[in-house]
Design a protein around this motif. Structure first.
Motif, PDB file in Angstrom:
ATOM      1  N   GLY A 163       0.814  -1.214   0.000  1.00 42.54           N
ATOM      2  CA  GLY A 163       0.000   0.000   0.000  1.00 42.54           C
ATOM      3  C   GLY A 163       0.845   1.261   0.000  1.00 42.54           C
ATOM      4  N   ASN A 164       1.918   1.261   0.771  1.00 46.03           N
ATOM      5  CA  ASN A 164       2.819   2.421   0.785  1.00 46.03           C
ATOM      6  C   ASN A 164       3.464   2.635  -0.579  1.00 46.03           C
ATOM      7  OD1 ASN A 164       2.423   3.265   3.419  1.00 46.03           O
ATOM      8  ND2 ASN A 164       4.064   2.000   4.224  1.00 46.03           N
TER       9      ASN A 164
ATOM     10  N   CYS B  27       0.984   4.229  -2.848  1.00 44.28           N
ATOM     11  CA  CYS B  27       0.867   5.660  -2.516  1.00 44.28           C
ATOM     12  C   CYS B  27       2.029   6.452  -3.106  1.00 44.28           C
ATOM     13  CB  CYS B  27       0.813   5.855  -1.006  1.00 44.28           C
ATOM     14  SG  CYS B  27      -0.762   5.384  -0.274  1.00 44.28           S
ATOM     15  N   HIS B  28       3.236   5.913  -3.007  1.00 42.88           N
ATOM     16  CA  HIS B  28       4.407   6.591  -3.586  1.00 42.88           C
ATOM     17  C   HIS B  28       4.253   6.731  -5.098  1.00 42.88           C
ATOM     18  CE1 HIS B  28       7.042   5.192   0.010  1.00 42.88           C
ATOM     19  NE2 HIS B  28       6.268   6.200   0.331  1.00 42.88           N
ATOM     20  N   TYR B  29       3.703   5.698  -5.737  1.00 42.94           N
ATOM     21  CA  TYR B  29       3.463   5.723  -7.185  1.00 42.94           C
ATOM     22  C   TYR B  29       2.552   6.905  -7.549  1.00 42.94           C
ATOM     23  CZ  TYR B  29       1.560   4.097 -11.697  1.00 42.94           C
ATOM     24  OH  TYR B  29       1.157   4.002 -13.003  1.00 42.94           O
ATOM     25  N   HIS B  30       1.453   7.031  -6.814  1.00 37.31           N
ATOM     26  CA  HIS B  30       0.497   8.102  -7.121  1.00 37.31           C
ATOM     27  C   HIS B  30       1.001   9.478  -6.697  1.00 37.31           C
ATOM     28  CE1 HIS B  30      -2.701   5.741  -8.868  1.00 37.31           C
ATOM     29  NE2 HIS B  30      -2.516   4.846  -7.930  1.00 37.31           N
ATOM     30  N   ASP B  31       2.023   9.522  -5.857  1.00 39.05           N
ATOM     31  CA  ASP B  31       2.617  10.794  -5.445  1.00 39.05           C
ATOM     32  C   ASP B  31       3.723  11.269  -6.386  1.00 39.05           C
ATOM     33  OD1 ASP B  31       0.992  11.153  -3.247  1.00 39.05           O
ATOM     34  OD2 ASP B  31       2.430  10.308  -1.817  1.00 39.05           O
TER      35      ASP B  31
ATOM     36  N   THR C 211      -7.150  14.289  -9.296  1.00 38.96           N
ATOM     37  CA  THR C 211      -6.678  13.564  -8.118  1.00 38.96           C
ATOM     38  C   THR C 211      -7.277  12.162  -7.992  1.00 38.96           C
ATOM     39  OG1 THR C 211      -8.428  14.551  -6.767  1.00 38.96           O
ATOM     40  CG2 THR C 211      -6.291  15.696  -6.821  1.00 38.96           C
TER      41      THR C 211
ATOM     42  N   LEU D  68      -7.540   8.319  -8.469  1.00 41.44           N
ATOM     43  CA  LEU D  68      -6.503   7.306  -8.670  1.00 41.44           C
ATOM     44  C   LEU D  68      -6.557   6.624 -10.046  1.00 41.44           C
ATOM     45  CD1 LEU D  68      -6.272   5.715  -5.114  1.00 41.44           C
ATOM     46  CD2 LEU D  68      -4.925   7.576  -6.104  1.00 41.44           C
TER      47      LEU D  68
ATOM     48  N   SER E  97      -5.017   9.095 -12.345  1.00 41.89           N
ATOM     49  CA  SER E  97      -3.602   9.207 -11.992  1.00 41.89           C
ATOM     50  C   SER E  97      -2.808   8.046 -12.587  1.00 41.89           C
ATOM     51  CB  SER E  97      -3.464   9.222 -10.464  1.00 41.89           C
ATOM     52  OG  SER E  97      -2.128   9.159 -10.065  1.00 41.89           O
TER      53      SER E  97
END
Length: 100
Positions: free
Chosen positions: A17-18, A21-25, A60, A62, A65
């Motif tokens: 999951g982290n 999140c980094h991918y989408h950031d 925004t 996903l 994104s």
């Protein structure tokens, strides 16, 4: 009390999951062209809803994104594998498959 495999799975799920999140950031700026192409690939009922939200409203989201990153050859699975490490990612996938 959870068994060792269950604890391992939940730990890897958190790591996965982290990484997502980094991918989408990642600093990738979507364009109107990205938006128009994304809309074309959506089912009619979802397309209508996303059109009503407009480009700014979808920036925004996903799924949009991911579409933008994929268009720029930044693939989610490849990114997550690199973030987690090949072996850890493979173990996560193994545990996911065993849960089905």
């Amino acid at each position: 009390m959870p068994d060792a495999e269950s604890k391992e799975f939940h730990s890897l799920l958190f790591t996965f999951g982290n990484a997502v999140c980094h991918y989408h950031d990642l600093p990738v700026e979507p364009t109107e062209e990205d938006y128009a192409e994304w809309l074309e690939g959506l089912p009619a009922n979802i397309k209508t809803d996303m059109e009503s939200k407009g480009f700014e409203g979808c920036k925004t989201m996903l799924p949009f994104s991911r579409h933008v990153r994929e268009r720029r050859d930044i693939h989610l699975e490849d990114f997550v594998k690199k973030e987690m490490g090949e072996e850890t990612y493979a173990r996560y996938q193994e545990l996911v498959e065993n849960r089905h």
